[in-house]
Design a protein around this motif. Structure first.
Motif, PDB file in Angstrom:
ATOM      1  N   GLY A  42     -34.321  24.201   9.857  1.00  0.00           N
ATOM      2  CA  GLY A  42     -35.079  23.872  11.063  1.00  0.00           C
ATOM      3  C   GLY A  42     -35.749  22.529  10.909  1.00  0.00           C
ATOM      4  O   GLY A  42     -36.074  22.101   9.811  1.00  0.00           O
ATOM      5  N   ARG A  43     -35.955  21.869  12.046  1.00  0.00           N
ATOM      6  CA  ARG A  43     -36.750  20.654  12.040  1.00  0.00           C
ATOM      7  C   ARG A  43     -38.191  21.084  12.240  1.00  0.00           C
ATOM      8  O   ARG A  43     -38.488  21.980  13.007  1.00  0.00           O
ATOM      9  CB  ARG A  43     -36.293  19.713  13.146  1.00  0.00           C
ATOM     10  N   ILE A  44     -39.113  20.457  11.565  1.00  0.00           N
ATOM     11  CA  ILE A  44     -40.514  20.845  11.644  1.00  0.00           C
ATOM     12  C   ILE A  44     -41.109  20.403  12.970  1.00  0.00           C
ATOM     13  O   ILE A  44     -41.023  19.234  13.347  1.00  0.00           O
ATOM     14  CB  ILE A  44     -41.315  20.257  10.471  1.00  0.00           C
ATOM     15  N   ALA A  45     -41.684  21.357  13.685  1.00  0.00           N
ATOM     16  CA  ALA A  45     -42.339  21.060  14.962  1.00  0.00           C
ATOM     17  C   ALA A  45     -43.826  20.853  14.722  1.00  0.00           C
ATOM     18  O   ALA A  45     -44.482  21.689  14.139  1.00  0.00           O
ATOM     19  CB  ALA A  45     -42.120  22.199  15.945  1.00  0.00           C
ATOM     20  N   GLU A  46     -44.330  19.723  15.137  1.00  0.00           N
ATOM     21  CA  GLU A  46     -45.766  19.441  15.036  1.00  0.00           C
ATOM     22  C   GLU A  46     -46.248  19.021  16.412  1.00  0.00           C
ATOM     23  O   GLU A  46     -45.756  18.054  16.989  1.00  0.00           O
ATOM     24  CB  GLU A  46     -46.023  18.323  14.019  1.00  0.00           C
ATOM     25  N   ALA A  47     -47.194  19.760  16.959  1.00  0.00           N
ATOM     26  CA  ALA A  47     -47.768  19.462  18.286  1.00  0.00           C
ATOM     27  C   ALA A  47     -46.669  19.331  19.345  1.00  0.00           C
ATOM     28  O   ALA A  47     -46.638  18.389  20.125  1.00  0.00           O
ATOM     29  CB  ALA A  47     -48.621  18.216  18.234  1.00  0.00           C
ATOM     30  N   GLN A  48     -45.761  20.275  19.352  1.00  0.00           N
ATOM     31  CA  GLN A  48     -44.691  20.366  20.344  1.00  0.00           C
ATOM     32  C   GLN A  48     -43.669  19.240  20.271  1.00  0.00           C
ATOM     33  O   GLN A  48     -42.918  19.022  21.204  1.00  0.00           O
ATOM     34  CB  GLN A  48     -45.282  20.434  21.766  1.00  0.00           C
ATOM     35  N   SER A  49     -43.616  18.492  19.182  1.00  0.00           N
ATOM     36  CA  SER A  49     -42.576  17.477  19.025  1.00  0.00           C
ATOM     37  C   SER A  49     -41.923  17.651  17.659  1.00  0.00           C
ATOM     38  O   SER A  49     -42.446  18.339  16.794  1.00  0.00           O
ATOM     39  CB  SER A  49     -43.158  16.073  19.164  1.00  0.00           C
ATOM     40  N   PHE A  50     -40.787  17.031  17.491  1.00  0.00           N
ATOM     41  CA  PHE A  50     -40.059  17.105  16.232  1.00  0.00           C
ATOM     42  C   PHE A  50     -40.035  15.717  15.600  1.00  0.00           C
ATOM     43  O   PHE A  50     -39.236  14.874  15.988  1.00  0.00           O
ATOM     44  CB  PHE A  50     -38.624  17.604  16.453  1.00  0.00           C
ATOM     45  N   PRO A  51     -40.922  15.468  14.638  1.00  0.00           N
ATOM     46  CA  PRO A  51     -40.897  14.157  13.977  1.00  0.00           C
ATOM     47  C   PRO A  51     -39.534  13.907  13.337  1.00  0.00           C
ATOM     48  O   PRO A  51     -38.884  14.822  12.849  1.00  0.00           O
ATOM     49  CB  PRO A  51     -41.981  14.272  12.904  1.00  0.00           C
ATOM     50  N   VAL A  52     -39.111  12.677  13.354  1.00  0.00           N
ATOM     51  CA  VAL A  52     -37.812  12.290  12.807  1.00  0.00           C
ATOM     52  C   VAL A  52     -37.796  12.465  11.296  1.00  0.00           C
ATOM     53  O   VAL A  52     -38.747  12.117  10.607  1.00  0.00           O
ATOM     54  CB  VAL A  52     -37.517  10.824  13.188  1.00  0.00           C
ATOM     55  N   GLY A  53     -36.705  13.046  10.775  1.00  0.00           N
ATOM     56  CA  GLY A  53     -36.450  13.082   9.348  1.00  0.00           C
ATOM     57  C   GLY A  53     -37.189  14.120   8.533  1.00  0.00           C
ATOM     58  O   GLY A  53     -37.200  14.043   7.316  1.00  0.00           O
ATOM     59  N   ILE A  54     -37.788  15.118   9.157  1.00  0.00           N
ATOM     60  CA  ILE A  54     -38.510  16.163   8.422  1.00  0.00           C
ATOM     61  C   ILE A  54     -37.835  17.504   8.701  1.00  0.00           C
ATOM     62  O   ILE A  54     -37.686  17.901   9.854  1.00  0.00           O
ATOM     63  CB  ILE A  54     -39.993  16.230   8.835  1.00  0.00           C
ATOM     64  N   TYR A  55     -37.440  18.203   7.629  1.00  0.00           N
ATOM     65  CA  TYR A  55     -36.693  19.450   7.762  1.00  0.00           C
ATOM     66  C   TYR A  55     -37.273  20.548   6.880  1.00  0.00           C
ATOM     67  O   TYR A  55     -37.905  20.263   5.867  1.00  0.00           O
ATOM     68  CB  TYR A  55     -35.224  19.244   7.329  1.00  0.00           C
ATOM     69  N   THR A  56     -37.008  21.791   7.255  1.00  0.00           N
ATOM     70  CA  THR A  56     -37.256  22.928   6.371  1.00  0.00           C
ATOM     71  C   THR A  56     -35.942  23.673   6.192  1.00  0.00           C
ATOM     72  O   THR A  56     -35.105  23.711   7.086  1.00  0.00           O
ATOM     73  CB  THR A  56     -38.304  23.909   6.934  1.00  0.00           C
ATOM     74  N   LEU A  57     -35.786  24.247   5.021  1.00  0.00           N
ATOM     75  CA  LEU A  57     -34.622  25.069   4.714  1.00  0.00           C
ATOM     76  C   LEU A  57     -35.144  26.341   4.075  1.00  0.00           C
ATOM     77  O   LEU A  57     -35.843  26.287   3.067  1.00  0.00           O
ATOM     78  CB  LEU A  57     -33.687  24.330   3.756  1.00  0.00           C
ATOM     79  N   LEU A  58     -34.865  27.490   4.694  1.00  0.00           N
ATOM     80  CA  LEU A  58     -35.354  28.778   4.212  1.00  0.00           C
ATOM     81  C   LEU A  58     -34.243  29.507   3.485  1.00  0.00           C
ATOM     82  O   LEU A  58     -33.156  29.714   4.020  1.00  0.00           O
ATOM     83  CB  LEU A  58     -35.828  29.637   5.378  1.00  0.00           C
ATOM     84  N   TYR A  59     -34.531  29.893   2.220  1.00  0.00           N
ATOM     85  CA  TYR A  59     -33.642  30.751   1.447  1.00  0.00           C
ATOM     86  C   TYR A  59     -34.360  32.084   1.252  1.00  0.00           C
ATOM     87  O   TYR A  59     -35.284  32.177   0.441  1.00  0.00           O
ATOM     88  CB  TYR A  59     -33.365  30.157   0.068  1.00  0.00           C
ATOM     89  N   PRO A  60     -33.955  33.140   1.944  1.00  0.00           N
ATOM     90  CA  PRO A  60     -34.601  34.428   1.734  1.00  0.00           C
ATOM     91  C   PRO A  60     -34.252  35.022   0.374  1.00  0.00           C
ATOM     92  O   PRO A  60     -33.218  34.698  -0.206  1.00  0.00           O
ATOM     93  CB  PRO A  60     -34.049  35.289   2.869  1.00  0.00           C
ATOM     94  N   THR A  66     -37.806  18.929   3.259  1.00  0.00           N
ATOM     95  CA  THR A  66     -37.036  17.739   2.911  1.00  0.00           C
ATOM     96  C   THR A  66     -37.396  16.602   3.858  1.00  0.00           C
ATOM     97  O   THR A  66     -37.550  16.815   5.063  1.00  0.00           O
ATOM     98  CB  THR A  66     -35.527  18.033   3.005  1.00  0.00           C
ATOM     99  N   LEU A  67     -37.499  15.386   3.299  1.00  0.00           N
ATOM    100  CA  LEU A  67     -37.757  14.170   4.076  1.00  0.00           C
ATOM    101  C   LEU A  67     -36.556  13.252   3.925  1.00  0.00           C
ATOM    102  O   LEU A  67     -36.074  13.044   2.809  1.00  0.00           O
ATOM    103  CB  LEU A  67     -39.008  13.464   3.564  1.00  0.00           C
ATOM    104  N   CYS A  68     -36.066  12.663   5.033  1.00  0.00           N
ATOM    105  CA  CYS A  68     -34.918  11.756   4.986  1.00  0.00           C
ATOM    106  C   CYS A  68     -35.298  10.391   5.553  1.00  0.00           C
ATOM    107  O   CYS A  68     -36.084  10.299   6.502  1.00  0.00           O
ATOM    108  CB  CYS A  68     -33.745  12.341   5.765  1.00  0.00           C
ATOM    109  N   PHE A  69     -34.716   9.353   4.956  1.00  0.00           N
ATOM    110  CA  PHE A  69     -35.069   7.975   5.289  1.00  0.00           C
ATOM    111  C   PHE A  69     -33.817   7.110   5.402  1.00  0.00           C
ATOM    112  O   PHE A  69     -32.803   7.387   4.768  1.00  0.00           O
ATOM    113  CB  PHE A  69     -35.953   7.380   4.180  1.00  0.00           C
ATOM    114  N   SER A  70     -33.939   6.003   6.161  1.00  0.00           N
ATOM    115  CA  SER A  70     -32.887   4.986   6.168  1.00  0.00           C
ATOM    116  C   SER A  70     -32.895   4.301   4.814  1.00  0.00           C
ATOM    117  O   SER A  70     -33.839   4.464   4.031  1.00  0.00           O
ATOM    118  CB  SER A  70     -33.156   3.950   7.275  1.00  0.00           C
ATOM    119  N   GLY A  71     -31.894   3.506   4.533  1.00  0.00           N
ATOM    120  CA  GLY A  71     -31.822   2.794   3.268  1.00  0.00           C
ATOM    121  C   GLY A  71     -33.003   1.886   3.014  1.00  0.00           C
ATOM    122  O   GLY A  71     -33.302   1.550   1.874  1.00  0.00           O
TER     123      GLY A  71
END
Length: 180
Positions: A97-115, A154-159
């Motif tokens: 999932g992309r992290i939702a903060e204040a009803q928006s999805f900031p670019v490049g921030i993700y969560t991955l859930l492993y049960p 996870t955080l992702c960035f351009s080069g």
């Protein structure tokens, strides 16, 4: 690398050395009995560069003697939430999932859930690794992993370091026995 199964598995790559380069997986495929991984490396400006690197391949079985583990290819970088393709994931119940903060999805921030995984960051028993995937000079890094179960941020960035949406590959490992 000899493929032990017909499953998609998982490839993690990291630049090696003291410079500011980073490496990523462009793709991995099977060819006859081998797995071929294509790696791209970049310098601090995002330009193609030669770099030494380390690479780890996991087939469908996560290699943790007396332990647990999981992996996933997060291949839908602009999707709010989804279940990763089971061919390239161990623990099909994982979700991205992309992290939702204040009803928006900031670019490049993700969560991955492993049960059903043991979640303790910094406990000396668990570790998680991430590698950006695909063309371009993007790179990703682990921000944290925590309970419940295992949620990897996870955080992702351009080069050049600007936050961007990117595909990535993640692997989580835990090093001791655990009962359900």
């Amino acid at each position: 690398m000899a493929s032990a199964s017909v499953e998609g598995g998982n490839v993690i790559v990291t630049a090696y050395g003291s410079d500011a380069s980073h490496c990523k997986v462009l793709r991995w495929t099977e060819s006859a009995a081998d797995v071929l991984a294509e790696v791209r490396c970049f310098d601090a400006t995002g330009s193609a560069a030669d770099s030494a690197f380390t690479l780890s391949y996991t087939d469908k079985t996560v290699p943790t003697p007396h332990g647990w583990g999981a992996y996933a290819w997060a291949d839908q970088s602009a999707t709010a939430a989804y279940t990763p393709n089971a061919f390239y994931s161990e623990w099909a119940a994982a979700s991205v999932g992309r992290i939702a903060e204040a009803q928006s999805f900031p670019v490049g921030i993700y969560t991955l859930l492993y049960p059903y995984q043991v979640p303790f960051e910094g406990d000396g028993k668990s570790a998680t690794h991430v590698t950006a995937y695909g063309p371009g000079s993007a790179y990703c890094k682990v921000a944290s992993w925590e309970a419940p179960d295992v949620t990897v941020k996870t955080l992702c960035f351009s080069g050049t370091g600007t936050p961007i949406n990117s595909q990535y590959v993640n692997r989580f490992l835990y090093s001791s026995l655990r009962s359900l």
